[in-house]
Design a protein around this motif. Sequence first.
Motif, PDB file in Angstrom:
ATOM      1  N   ALA A 161       0.815  -1.214   0.000  1.00  0.00           N
ATOM      2  CA  ALA A 161       0.000   0.000   0.000  1.00  0.00           C
ATOM      3  C   ALA A 161       0.853   1.271   0.000  1.00  0.00           C
ATOM      4  CB  ALA A 161      -0.930  -0.005   1.213  1.00  0.00           C
ATOM      5  N   ASP A 162       2.111   1.179   0.458  1.00  0.00           N
ATOM      6  CA  ASP A 162       2.982   2.358   0.474  1.00  0.00           C
ATOM      7  C   ASP A 162       3.812   2.484  -0.810  1.00  0.00           C
ATOM      8  OD1 ASP A 162       4.455   0.122   1.029  1.00  0.00           O
ATOM      9  OD2 ASP A 162       5.536   0.956   2.728  1.00  0.00           O
ATOM     10  N   GLY A 163       3.437   1.731  -1.844  1.00  0.00           N
ATOM     11  CA  GLY A 163       4.091   1.899  -3.142  1.00  0.00           C
ATOM     12  C   GLY A 163       5.443   1.224  -3.270  1.00  0.00           C
ATOM     13  N   VAL A 164       5.655   0.172  -2.474  1.00  0.00           N
ATOM     14  CA  VAL A 164       6.911  -0.586  -2.571  1.00  0.00           C
ATOM     15  C   VAL A 164       6.654  -1.876  -3.353  1.00  0.00           C
ATOM     16  CG1 VAL A 164       8.719  -1.799  -1.267  1.00  0.00           C
ATOM     17  CG2 VAL A 164       7.740   0.345  -0.378  1.00  0.00           C
ATOM     18  N   LEU A 165       7.471  -2.118  -4.383  1.00  0.00           N
ATOM     19  CA  LEU A 165       7.381  -3.380  -5.121  1.00  0.00           C
ATOM     20  C   LEU A 165       8.117  -4.443  -4.320  1.00  0.00           C
ATOM     21  CD1 LEU A 165       6.616  -4.982  -7.701  1.00  0.00           C
ATOM     22  CD2 LEU A 165       8.839  -4.314  -8.640  1.00  0.00           C
ATOM     23  N   ARG A 166       7.357  -5.355  -3.705  1.00  0.00           N
ATOM     24  CA  ARG A 166       7.956  -6.370  -2.834  1.00  0.00           C
ATOM     25  C   ARG A 166       8.611  -7.488  -3.620  1.00  0.00           C
ATOM     26  NH1 ARG A 166       8.874  -4.027   1.842  1.00  0.00           N
ATOM     27  NH2 ARG A 166       7.040  -2.894   2.580  1.00  0.00           N
ATOM     28  N   PHE A 167       7.919  -7.952  -4.667  1.00  0.00           N
ATOM     29  CA  PHE A 167       8.376  -9.159  -5.361  1.00  0.00           C
ATOM     30  C   PHE A 167       7.738  -9.169  -6.735  1.00  0.00           C
ATOM     31  CE2 PHE A 167       7.359 -13.882  -5.951  1.00  0.00           C
ATOM     32  CZ  PHE A 167       8.637 -14.220  -6.376  1.00  0.00           C
ATOM     33  N   ALA A 168       8.536  -9.384  -7.773  1.00  0.00           N
ATOM     34  CA  ALA A 168       8.012  -9.424  -9.142  1.00  0.00           C
ATOM     35  C   ALA A 168       8.648 -10.616  -9.849  1.00  0.00           C
ATOM     36  CB  ALA A 168       8.345  -8.130  -9.877  1.00  0.00           C
ATOM     37  N   PRO A 169       7.955 -11.778  -9.826  1.00  0.00           N
ATOM     38  CA  PRO A 169       8.582 -13.013 -10.319  1.00  0.00           C
ATOM     39  C   PRO A 169       9.030 -12.961 -11.775  1.00  0.00           C
ATOM     40  CG  PRO A 169       6.217 -13.322  -9.917  1.00  0.00           C
ATOM     41  CD  PRO A 169       6.589 -11.998  -9.339  1.00  0.00           C
TER      42      PRO A 169
END
Length: 324
Positions: free
Chosen positions: A73-81
Amino acid sequence: VPALTIGLDMGGTKCAGVVLDEVAAVVDEHRAPTPAGTDAVLATLTTVAATLRDRAPGAVEAVGIGLPGLVSADGVLRFAPHLVDLFDVPVAAELTARLGCPVTVDNDATCATAAEWQLGAAAGARHAVLVTFGTGIGGGLVVDGALVRGGHGFAGEFGHMTVDPDGPPCVCGRRGCWEQYASGPALAESARARAGAGRLPGPLAAAGGDPGQLLGEHVTSAAAAGDADALRLVDEMARWIALGLANLTLALDPERFVLGGGVLEPPGVVVAPVARRLASALGRAGGHRPVPDVVAAALGARAGAIGAALLARAASVPPGESRR
Ligand SMILES: [Zn+2]
């Protein structure tokens, strides 16, 4: 001077950008290839947005970005397989600093859902599910007239629901995910096996005679032209898609499924057999409950970028005011 919004959609192969005017019409477009690595991805997002802003016919109020992965929700890309080496990247904060204007970041399928719901094939529905079939499967939800992001922003990751625990390994680290049976790579892989056995001469010729170059779109194009082998492969994929949609129906009871993504081109080739199969995929209940409509997405490859711009604009409008 019109107030404009920029939307960017970073996919596995390209970053597509659009400029929307106040009535959500696309007034400009720009794109660049998706690079590998965090710094290069941030630089590409910045360049595409800045290019569009520099030549825009008015003031750009906000920038929205859609990314293919888990966006908090804070605009951080956590993981993009499907992107190389991107973990925990604060995309919203970085781009806000670089562009000097408000930047919102969402999952790419959430963006596409917003666009199809406001302007496309999900318009008017209070309960709709968008599923896109491309390199993987993307998903988005409208429940009771609201876009749903889930408790942490990660709702709609349908592609990684297990349909066979003993199936092939997936990029997400699990096995037998839905997207391994219904995606561009999945269709291409079945086509390569079939072509290796001497079948699919039409698609094989379109791929330059090399089974290794076969793509899902070679199969769907041939199916649209009536090729019997290609139709069989598409029907097999339609069976897997209908199975997943039946599971989603049991969980969510939507009015409408909107299906999009490159694998479903040309429209109708895949959507029609899926729609035919959904009632029977629901088993005996299929005859005793409304079966959701299954329709093709309306906005094509630009849906994600358009939706990113719509969400950025909605975030920049003060509460109580509406520009929809
Ligand atoms: Zn997976």
